[in-house]
Scaffold this motif. Structure first.
Motif, PDB file in Angstrom:
ATOM      1  N   THR A  36       0.413  -1.276  -0.425  1.00  0.00           N
ATOM      2  CA  THR A  36       0.011  -0.127   0.201  1.00  0.00           C
ATOM      3  C   THR A  36       0.466   0.766  -0.200  1.00  0.00           C
ATOM      4  OG1 THR A  36      -1.810  -0.996   1.383  1.00  0.00           O
ATOM      5  CG2 THR A  36      -1.475   1.479   0.992  1.00  0.00           C
ATOM      6  N   LEU A  37       1.730   1.039   0.951  1.00  0.00           N
ATOM      7  CA  LEU A  37       2.780   2.362   0.378  1.00  0.00           C
ATOM      8  C   LEU A  37       3.219   2.598  -0.152  1.00  0.00           C
ATOM      9  CD1 LEU A  37       4.426   2.314   4.484  1.00  0.00           C
ATOM     10  CD2 LEU A  37       2.423   4.044   3.762  1.00  0.00           C
ATOM     11  N   LEU A  38       3.937   1.784  -0.934  1.00  0.00           N
ATOM     12  CA  LEU A  38       4.587   2.057  -2.265  1.00  0.00           C
ATOM     13  C   LEU A  38       3.586   2.212  -2.826  1.00  0.00           C
ATOM     14  CD1 LEU A  38       7.038  -1.019  -1.977  1.00  0.00           C
ATOM     15  CD2 LEU A  38       7.636   0.868  -2.145  1.00  0.00           C
ATOM     16  N   ARG A  39       2.305   1.988  -3.014  1.00  0.00           N
ATOM     17  CA  ARG A  39       1.378   2.277  -4.314  1.00  0.00           C
ATOM     18  C   ARG A  39       1.460   3.885  -3.889  1.00  0.00           C
ATOM     19  NH1 ARG A  39      -2.587  -2.950  -4.205  1.00  0.00           N
ATOM     20  NH2 ARG A  39      -2.015  -4.149  -5.954  1.00  0.00           N
ATOM     21  N   ILE A  40       0.732   4.175  -2.950  1.00  0.00           N
ATOM     22  CA  ILE A  40       0.812   5.857  -2.306  1.00  0.00           C
ATOM     23  C   ILE A  40       2.384   6.661  -2.455  1.00  0.00           C
ATOM     24  CG2 ILE A  40       0.810   7.512  -0.499  1.00  0.00           C
ATOM     25  CD1 ILE A  40      -0.670   5.206   0.947  1.00  0.00           C
ATOM     26  N   LYS A  41       3.295   5.939  -3.012  1.00  0.00           N
ATOM     27  CA  LYS A  41       4.352   6.614  -3.386  1.00  0.00           C
ATOM     28  C   LYS A  41       4.267   6.745  -4.587  1.00  0.00           C
ATOM     29  CE  LYS A  41       9.359   6.184  -3.683  1.00  0.00           C
ATOM     30  NZ  LYS A  41      10.696   5.481  -3.374  1.00  0.00           N
ATOM     31  N   ASN A  42       3.895   5.867  -5.356  1.00  0.00           N
ATOM     32  CA  ASN A  42       3.870   6.320  -6.505  1.00  0.00           C
ATOM     33  C   ASN A  42       2.885   7.036  -7.345  1.00  0.00           C
ATOM     34  OD1 ASN A  42       4.390   5.150  -9.628  1.00  0.00           O
ATOM     35  ND2 ASN A  42       2.568   3.982  -9.631  1.00  0.00           N
ATOM     36  N   SER A  43       1.219   6.844  -6.515  1.00  0.00           N
ATOM     37  CA  SER A  43       0.504   7.832  -6.610  1.00  0.00           C
ATOM     38  C   SER A  43       1.099   9.472  -6.572  1.00  0.00           C
ATOM     39  CB  SER A  43      -0.603   7.952  -5.803  1.00  0.00           C
ATOM     40  OG  SER A  43      -1.313   6.572  -6.471  1.00  0.00           O
ATOM     41  N   LEU A  44       1.744   9.781  -5.716  1.00  0.00           N
ATOM     42  CA  LEU A  44       2.433  11.192  -5.115  1.00  0.00           C
ATOM     43  C   LEU A  44       3.916  11.277  -6.264  1.00  0.00           C
ATOM     44  CD1 LEU A  44       2.543  10.712  -1.463  1.00  0.00           C
ATOM     45  CD2 LEU A  44       0.360  11.891  -3.064  1.00  0.00           C
ATOM     46  N   ASN A  46       6.466   9.806  -7.087  1.00  0.00           N
ATOM     47  CA  ASN A  46       7.648   9.048  -6.726  1.00  0.00           C
ATOM     48  C   ASN A  46       8.410  10.102  -6.185  1.00  0.00           C
ATOM     49  OD1 ASN A  46       7.454   6.315  -6.895  1.00  0.00           O
ATOM     50  ND2 ASN A  46       7.095   7.126  -8.926  1.00  0.00           N
ATOM     51  N   PRO A  47       8.556  10.721  -4.738  1.00  0.00           N
ATOM     52  CA  PRO A  47       8.941  12.028  -4.492  1.00  0.00           C
ATOM     53  C   PRO A  47      10.267  12.017  -4.137  1.00  0.00           C
ATOM     54  CG  PRO A  47       7.071  12.035  -3.032  1.00  0.00           C
ATOM     55  CD  PRO A  47       6.955  10.963  -4.728  1.00  0.00           C
ATOM     56  N   THR A  48      11.441  13.272  -3.646  1.00  0.00           N
ATOM     57  CA  THR A  48      12.659  12.245  -3.126  1.00  0.00           C
ATOM     58  C   THR A  48      12.462  12.579  -1.860  1.00  0.00           C
ATOM     59  OG1 THR A  48      12.629  14.959  -3.036  1.00  0.00           O
ATOM     60  CG2 THR A  48      13.412  13.581  -4.889  1.00  0.00           C
ATOM     61  N   SER A  76       1.187   4.915  11.703  1.00  0.00           N
ATOM     62  CA  SER A  76       1.961   6.759  11.831  1.00  0.00           C
ATOM     63  C   SER A  76       2.324   6.897  10.564  1.00  0.00           C
ATOM     64  CB  SER A  76       1.951   7.292  12.993  1.00  0.00           C
ATOM     65  OG  SER A  76       2.848   8.792  12.456  1.00  0.00           O
ATOM     66  N   LEU A  77       1.541   8.117  10.161  1.00  0.00           N
ATOM     67  CA  LEU A  77       2.215   8.639   8.406  1.00  0.00           C
ATOM     68  C   LEU A  77       1.726   9.603   8.762  1.00  0.00           C
ATOM     69  CD1 LEU A  77       3.299   7.845   5.944  1.00  0.00           C
ATOM     70  CD2 LEU A  77       0.928   7.866   5.086  1.00  0.00           C
ATOM     71  N   THR A  78       3.719  10.322   8.807  1.00  0.00           N
ATOM     72  CA  THR A  78       3.595  12.106   9.087  1.00  0.00           C
ATOM     73  C   THR A  78       4.073  11.430   7.934  1.00  0.00           C
ATOM     74  OG1 THR A  78       3.362  11.703  11.403  1.00  0.00           O
ATOM     75  CG2 THR A  78       4.130  13.564  10.121  1.00  0.00           C
ATOM     76  N   ILE A  79       3.929  13.151   6.843  1.00  0.00           N
ATOM     77  CA  ILE A  79       4.415  13.792   5.092  1.00  0.00           C
ATOM     78  C   ILE A  79       4.734  15.224   5.352  1.00  0.00           C
ATOM     79  CG2 ILE A  79       5.230  13.213   3.028  1.00  0.00           C
ATOM     80  CD1 ILE A  79       3.427  10.975   2.814  1.00  0.00           C
ATOM     81  N   PHE A  80       5.462  15.103   5.381  1.00  0.00           N
ATOM     82  CA  PHE A  80       5.831  17.012   5.675  1.00  0.00           C
ATOM     83  C   PHE A  80       6.925  17.720   4.642  1.00  0.00           C
ATOM     84  CE2 PHE A  80       8.115  15.301   9.167  1.00  0.00           C
ATOM     85  CZ  PHE A  80       9.187  16.049   8.700  1.00  0.00           C
ATOM     86  N   SER A  81       6.394  18.861   4.687  1.00  0.00           N
ATOM     87  CA  SER A  81       7.894  19.422   3.782  1.00  0.00           C
ATOM     88  C   SER A  81       8.141  19.143   2.854  1.00  0.00           C
ATOM     89  CB  SER A  81       9.045  19.945   4.791  1.00  0.00           C
ATOM     90  OG  SER A  81       8.120  21.083   5.742  1.00  0.00           O
ATOM     91  N   GLY A  82       7.694  18.562   1.457  1.00  0.00           N
ATOM     92  CA  GLY A  82       8.405  17.679   0.823  1.00  0.00           C
ATOM     93  C   GLY A  82       7.569  17.995  -0.311  1.00  0.00           C
ATOM     94  N   ASN A  83       8.386  18.386  -1.642  1.00  0.00           N
ATOM     95  CA  ASN A  83       8.044  18.288  -3.279  1.00  0.00           C
ATOM     96  C   ASN A  83       7.126  17.966  -3.770  1.00  0.00           C
ATOM     97  OD1 ASN A  83       7.888  20.147  -5.344  1.00  0.00           O
ATOM     98  ND2 ASN A  83       9.442  19.572  -6.295  1.00  0.00           N
ATOM     99  N   ILE A  84       5.694  17.940  -3.497  1.00  0.00           N
ATOM    100  CA  ILE A  84       4.682  16.504  -3.751  1.00  0.00           C
ATOM    101  C   ILE A  84       3.800  17.721  -4.545  1.00  0.00           C
ATOM    102  CG2 ILE A  84       2.778  15.260  -2.870  1.00  0.00           C
ATOM    103  CD1 ILE A  84       4.486  14.211  -1.070  1.00  0.00           C
TER     104      ILE A  84
END
Length: 333
Positions: A36-44, A46-48, A76-84
């Motif tokens: 699931t997380l890898l699919r989320i990454k792909n949907s976003l 693949n940000p650095t 917990s999933l916490t993503i912040f300050s990224g170029n998405i």
């Protein structure tokens, strides 16, 4: 000597075998969660910022991810300050043990909140803040009955506040500030089914009068500043109330402050600046241990009562009123 050699050989063999075990047999992370997380990454896209999310590593060790110590599921999933630059993926709903979801300072995160988020039945903290999310705040968020914190601040949400949010039984704080919300405060906010949360509604386009139903509940923290709200604020005050911080500044409130002469002893911050409040300052304000007071830019008259902490503030707390006088302003004549 021969026994020692056999023992050494056996130990080396075990080490070599363990080092060649497939990752799926040695990692903590649940395989379904990892997919699931890898699919989320792909949907976003693949940000650095998610570079550590790779298929050949334990997702419990990835950045921004935390696994539960007991069942090793993602909690917990916490993503912040990224170029998405993408909308929130629907697949987020496929993390059934998630308790905390924070997407913050992702300025190119766009679109609306997906309905699949209602599948997160264990979610306690939902923070979608400092993004470019837009559209109405969906009423289906009221299905997340375990929520204690709902923070949708600093976005581009518009439309009215869903009255259904008052049915969240465990809500402790509600942040809807810094959006473009319109319409009145829901009447249902006087009938929270559980706790009465701290409410932040500032910097919106809310209008209308404060619902009388709000007199039925006890708020502790209320920020309605920088809207277009009108009417009387007496529903929030009285000796039986428990409000501690009240910010009603920069609205269209217009009422006789003289008649509002009962305040709870809990009140420590009162900000009424930039309204059309008239009358005089009640003597009962001297009995409060106020940490902060601002009544500037109103239509108040009369002498500032002497006592308590009212003389502790500089003139900016009182100036630009019709005929208010007394220290720290000019003397009354």
């Amino acid at each position: 000597m021969k026994t020692s050699l056999i023992t050494f050989t056996a130990t080396v063999t075990v080490i070599l075998l363990c080092s060649t075990l497939p990752l799926s047999l040695s990692q903590r992370c649940n395989v379904k969660d990892q997919i699931t997380l890898l699919r989320i990454k792909n949907s976003l896209g693949n940000p650095t910022v998610l570079a550590s999310w790779t298929s050949n590593s334990d997702c419990c060790k990835w950045h921004y991810v935390e696994c539960d110590l007991y069942n090793d599921r993602i909690k917990s999933l916490t993503i912040f300050s990224g170029n998405i630059s993408a909308p929130i993926p629907d697949t987020l709903g496929n993390l059934p043990y998630l308790e905390t979801l924070i997407l913050r300072k992702l300025t190119n995160l766009t679109g609306q909140i997906p309905a699949t988020i209602t599948k997160l039945v264990h979610l306690k903290t939902l923070t979608l803040s400092w993004t470019n999310l837009s559209g109405p705040i969906p009423s289906f968020l009221s299905q997340l009955k375990t929520l204690t914190t709902l923070d949708l601040s600093y976005n581009n949400f518009n439309g009215s506040i869903p009255p259904e949010l008052a049915t969240l039984p465990n809500l402790e704080s509600l942040h809807l500030d810094r959006n473009a919300l319109t319409g009145p405060i829901p009447d249902s906010f006087g009938n929270f089914t559980g706790k009465v949360p701290a409410i932040y509604l500032s910097h919106n386009l809310l209008n209308g009068t404060v619902p009388k139903s709000l007199a039925q509940v006890n708020f502790t923290w209320l920020d309605l500043s920088r809207n277009k709200l009108q009417g009387d604020l007496s529903v929030f005050f009285g000796t039986n109330k428990t409000i501690e911080t009240a910010d009603f500044s920069r609205n269209l409130f217009e009422f006789n402050f003289t008649t509002l002469n009962e305040f709870p002893s809990s009140l420590s911050v009162l900000d009424l600046n930039h309204n059309s409040i008239y009358g005089s300052l009640p003597e009962t304000l001297t009995g409060l241990q106020l940490q902060s007071l601002n009544v500037s830019y109103n239509r108040l008259c009369g002498e500032i009562p002497v006592g308590g902490r009212l003389q502790n503030y500089d003139n900016t707390a009182y100036f630009h009123n019709r005929c208010l006088c007394g220290f720290p302003l000019q003397a009354c004549f």
